[in-house]
Design a protein around this motif. Sequence first.
Motif, mmCIF file in Angstrom:
data_model
loop_
_atom_site.group_PDB
_atom_site.id
_atom_site.type_symbol
_atom_site.label_atom_id
_atom_site.label_comp_id
_atom_site.label_asym_id
_atom_site.label_seq_id
_atom_site.Cartn_x
_atom_site.Cartn_y
_atom_site.Cartn_z
ATOM 1 N N ARG A 1 1.323 -0.823 0.416
ATOM 2 C CA ARG A 1 0.514 -0.084 -0.004
ATOM 3 C C ARG A 1 1.225 1.344 0.155
ATOM 4 O O ARG A 1 1.723 1.163 0.824
ATOM 5 N N HIS B 1 2.162 6.963 1.788
ATOM 6 C CA HIS B 1 0.648 8.185 1.443
ATOM 7 C C HIS B 1 0.217 9.056 3.161
ATOM 8 O O HIS B 1 0.601 8.028 4.375
ATOM 9 N N HIS C 1 -3.376 10.918 4.888
ATOM 10 C CA HIS C 1 -4.253 11.159 4.431
ATOM 11 C C HIS C 1 -4.707 12.569 4.761
ATOM 12 O O HIS C 1 -4.649 13.134 5.939
ATOM 13 N N GLU D 1 -6.368 7.588 10.528
ATOM 14 C CA GLU D 1 -6.986 5.703 10.352
ATOM 15 C C GLU D 1 -6.538 5.510 10.699
ATOM 16 O O GLU D 1 -6.335 5.022 12.000
ATOM 17 N N HIS E 1 2.829 7.055 6.114
ATOM 18 C CA HIS E 1 2.711 5.349 6.210
ATOM 19 C C HIS E 1 2.681 4.671 4.742
ATOM 20 O O HIS E 1 2.035 5.366 4.398
ATOM 21 N N GLU F 1 -9.556 0.320 5.997
ATOM 22 C CA GLU F 1 -8.810 1.875 6.452
ATOM 23 C C GLU F 1 -9.974 2.950 6.769
ATOM 24 O O GLU F 1 -10.914 2.224 5.759
HETATM 25 MN MN MN Z 1 -3.500 4.634 4.773
#
Ligand code: MN
Length: 431
Positions: free
Chosen positions: A320, A323, A325, A330, A369, A383
């Motif tokens: 993943r 990135h 948010h 999260e 993360h 998520e």
């Molecule tokens: Mn995330």
Amino acid sequence: MPHSQLPDPETKNEAVSEEPDTVSRRTFVGSAALAGAGLLAGTAAAAAQTRQELLAGRQGANASDPGPENQPLVAQNPDPNLPPFTDHGNPGTLWYSFALTPRRLQAGGWTHQVTERELPLSKDLAGVNMRLTAGSYRELHWHLADEWAIMLSGKARVTLMQPEGKMFVDDIQQGDLWYFPAGLPHSIQGLEGDGCEFLLVFDQGDFSEDTTFLISEFLAHTPPEVVQKNMGWNRQQWDKLPPTQLYIFPGTLPGTLEEDKRALGSHLETEKQYTFKGMSTMKPTAENAGGAVRIVDSRNFPVSANIAAAMVTLKPGGLREMHWHPNESEWQYWIKGKGRMTVITTEGKARTVDFNANDVGFVPKMAGHYIENTGTEDLIFLEMFKASKFQDISLNQWIARIPDGIAEAHLKLPLSVIRQAPKDKETVLPG
Ligand code: MN
Ligand code: MN
């Protein structure tokens, strides 16, 4: 070998390619040989030496643990035990597991929860895991928080009444969702077969499943003469009402959904949809060789006004991508497989934690993360955000759009190397 254990190419020697458990004096011999050969002179080499020392510190005799050790926990959490050399400082607790929480066991099922009490940083969301055997009920109730749910196993019938009196009723199976806004009264009943197990997510970090408003307690603590005025039930009938809460209790299997709907007649809610069918099987929002992501938020599930969700599937070795948010913290629920996450916050604080099924993860608001599948099967996790819309910022996408001069100045790499990175948000990347 996972990337966090790979040495910097500049400092590579035979010792650092050892697995951590093959602790060897060659680690130190290797370092000494490099230093003796004068390869660690100069500023760049000094930085390299620091990394070398950090790697040696992970792998040398100083990392052994001759005293007491909880070996099963260490085996499940290799990264906190031997942190990647890039970990630093303490960003707070980022991991908990439903497996550590006491289950409230009752005839008809059980429940347990991971809230702000277990994960103190998690102020936005709290999670409850619940089981109802076939026919059993979660008592009619309501609460201060909005409730988002995903069915993990089996089937249930849910009901909800809107303030104007229209009643929603539906059947839910594995991979389906429901969303019940705060204050609206609802019920859940396990259906035929083996009943069900589901995850509930509430938009209040300090929510407790033990502090919901229950129909039993509303009636038990209203004087009988008032109940008589309100309902017309006399004292003998009041005496038969449950004297204490039912909470979770056995019942008999209901008839068909169609029968329940027919019985409601004009009181049946037919416009607003409080359930979402097949999050786990819907067409992925994004998909590539690394896996898939499925996003459900107020854009495709309009009643889900305050909770947004992404279900991420990562292939073995998949990532993943790095990135963050831009809106909210999260909260994660790990459904299947094994993985590792590093969270990087301010002042260089970074911590790596490992996850298995039924674990809960947390990422502080805005913190960078990534998540890696460290297992041999697909990894699936959720998520969750206290937000109307899922949003993320892809580090690769940002770097790709930064003008060349700015990118070179910040990354200290040749432009030709910088521009080899993916140009767009991939969400997941193959291993
Ligand atoms: Mn995330
Ligand atoms: Mn509820």
